[in-house]
Motif scaffolding. Structure first.
Motif, mmCIF file in Angstrom:
data_model
loop_
_atom_site.group_PDB
_atom_site.id
_atom_site.type_symbol
_atom_site.label_atom_id
_atom_site.label_comp_id
_atom_site.label_asym_id
_atom_site.label_seq_id
_atom_site.Cartn_x
_atom_site.Cartn_y
_atom_site.Cartn_z
ATOM 1 N N ARG A 215 0.832 -1.204 0.000
ATOM 2 C CA ARG A 215 0.000 0.000 0.000
ATOM 3 C C ARG A 215 0.864 1.251 0.000
ATOM 4 O O ARG A 215 0.579 2.225 -0.712
ATOM 5 C CB ARG A 215 -0.923 0.004 1.230
ATOM 6 C CG ARG A 215 -2.082 -0.953 1.169
ATOM 7 C CD ARG A 215 -3.100 -0.671 2.254
ATOM 8 N NE ARG A 215 -4.132 -1.707 2.292
ATOM 9 C CZ ARG A 215 -4.097 -2.759 3.096
ATOM 10 N NH1 ARG A 215 -3.079 -2.924 3.936
ATOM 11 N NH2 ARG A 215 -5.061 -3.649 3.070
ATOM 12 N N VAL A 220 -1.138 -1.610 -3.925
ATOM 13 C CA VAL A 220 -2.394 -2.165 -3.428
ATOM 14 C C VAL A 220 -3.309 -1.019 -3.020
ATOM 15 O O VAL A 220 -2.868 -0.053 -2.385
ATOM 16 C CB VAL A 220 -2.138 -3.108 -2.234
ATOM 17 C CG1 VAL A 220 -3.439 -3.502 -1.540
ATOM 18 C CG2 VAL A 220 -1.398 -4.360 -2.690
ATOM 19 N N ASP A 221 -4.608 -1.135 -3.384
ATOM 20 C CA ASP A 221 -5.594 -0.122 -3.005
ATOM 21 C C ASP A 221 -6.055 -0.344 -1.565
ATOM 22 O O ASP A 221 -5.733 -1.353 -0.939
ATOM 23 C CB ASP A 221 -6.797 -0.184 -3.957
ATOM 24 C CG ASP A 221 -6.451 0.314 -5.350
ATOM 25 O OD1 ASP A 221 -5.580 1.203 -5.454
ATOM 26 O OD2 ASP A 221 -7.042 -0.186 -6.326
ATOM 27 N N ASP A 222 -6.847 0.574 -1.077
ATOM 28 C CA ASP A 222 -7.324 0.501 0.305
ATOM 29 C C ASP A 222 -8.163 -0.745 0.573
ATOM 30 O O ASP A 222 -8.239 -1.216 1.708
ATOM 31 C CB ASP A 222 -8.132 1.748 0.654
ATOM 32 C CG ASP A 222 -7.271 2.997 0.744
ATOM 33 O OD1 ASP A 222 -6.048 2.855 0.930
ATOM 34 O OD2 ASP A 222 -7.826 4.113 0.630
ATOM 35 N N GLY A 224 -7.519 -3.661 -0.450
ATOM 36 C CA GLY A 224 -6.676 -4.857 -0.425
ATOM 37 C C GLY A 224 -6.470 -5.517 -1.773
ATOM 38 O O GLY A 224 -5.859 -6.591 -1.848
ATOM 39 N N SER A 227 -3.683 -2.388 -7.224
ATOM 40 C CA SER A 227 -3.963 -1.153 -7.958
ATOM 41 C C SER A 227 -3.553 -1.338 -9.414
ATOM 42 O O SER A 227 -2.968 -2.367 -9.796
ATOM 43 C CB SER A 227 -3.164 -0.005 -7.342
ATOM 44 O OG SER A 227 -1.765 -0.236 -7.513
#
Length: 297
Positions: A215, A220-222, A224, A227
């Motif tokens: 992250r 990785v996006d919020d 999980g 991205s």
């Protein structure tokens, strides 16, 4: 669609990997390693795969295998060599793996197509570029067997370790460590975390720490999931792995590559049909693609 050399390298990995992987999952090689003196699955695994290196240390094996925890390797090595020398592991893994292939192939084991596949695969395996490929080089230094089925397993092993060395290089350039590679692959493919907890002793605390690091890097996006940047990085690693694997087949013509793939498909399908290789594992294979019902491309 025209098949490129990198496309062929990926397709051949999918075909060679199950042929090699019987050494980890099938009863004959597991029994042979046990009979040689190694205690438990993991001691047999590390001894068998590391044996081409000689009596290797845990640190060397951790570095080359890339994705195992240090204490996991250290529980098997160097103790394994006090139970049986590397030569015993080499004999056990070859003898046991070939016994598995002979069982699952039946009469096909002695077919001309298998002998031809062994000939072509062995030519590629011994002509692949050596530089920077430590685990491949250790395996290539071993004698080439004369029996066709032994030669096929030996060649499959050389070519998968050659590809693996290149994959480690691609991950390293991308700034992805061995443990991180598991999480990246799982996020990209949907492989359950339980697979890595069992097969690589990657627990939830370590997993979550790696996710946090991803992250922070924007991979990785919020929620999980990977991205766009994370997906691009994964695709780049896979592409570079294929690109680095392709020169291994430089000694084969396009016609010979097609012949090799055609000869390997029923062998790989028979191995998969035996049901001994797990459907989900860190190898990353989609075994459904190797089903006997799958049409040849």
């Amino acid at each position: 669609m025209t098949t490129t050399r990198t496309d062929a390298a990926r397709e051949l990995w999918k075909l060679f990997e199950p042929i090699h992987a019987v050494t980890y999952f099938s009863p004959e090689p597991l029994a042979a390693l046990k009979q040689a003196g190694y205690r438990g699955f993991w001691m047999g695994y590390f001894a068998g795969r590391a044996a081409p290196l000689g009596a290797a240390s845990a640190q060397l094996v951790q570095a080359l295998f890339h994705n195992f925890a240090a204490d996991h390797v250290a529980r098997a090595l160097p103790d394994a060599w006090s139970f049986a020398p590397p030569e015993a592991a080499l004999d056990a893994r070859l003898r046991g793996s070939v016994a598995t292939l002979r069982r699952v192939l039946g009469e096909r084991a002695d077919a001309p197509e298998v002998a031809r596949a062994a000939e072509l695969a062995s030519r590629a395996a011994v002509d692949a570029p050596l530089e920077g490929r430590a685990l491949y080089a250790a395996n290539r230094a071993l004698p080439v067997p004369k029996d066709p089925l032994e030669r096929l397993w030996h060649a499959a092993t050389l070519l998968r370790e050659h590809r693996g060395d290149g994959h480690v290089a691609a991950l390293t350039v991308a700034g992805i460590g061995g443990r991180e590679a598991h999480v990246l692959h799982a996020l990209a493919t949907g492989t359950p975390t339980e697979v890595y907890a069992t097969a690589r002793q990657l627990g939830s605390d370590e997993w979550n720490a790696i996710l946090a690091g991803f992250r922070a890097r924007g991979l990785v996006d919020d929620d999980g999931t990977l991205s766009d940047e994370g997906r691009d990085l994964k695709a780049s690693v896979e592409q570079q792995t294929d690109d680095l694997a392709a020169p291994a087949y430089g000694s084969l013509s396009d016609e010979e590559l097609a012949e090799l793939m055609g000869a390997l498909r029923p062998v790989a399908a028979a191995v998969v049909a035996a049901g001994e290789i797990p459907a989900k594992s860190p190898m990353g294979l989609d075994l459904a693609e190797l089903s006997p019902a799958r049409p040849a491309r």
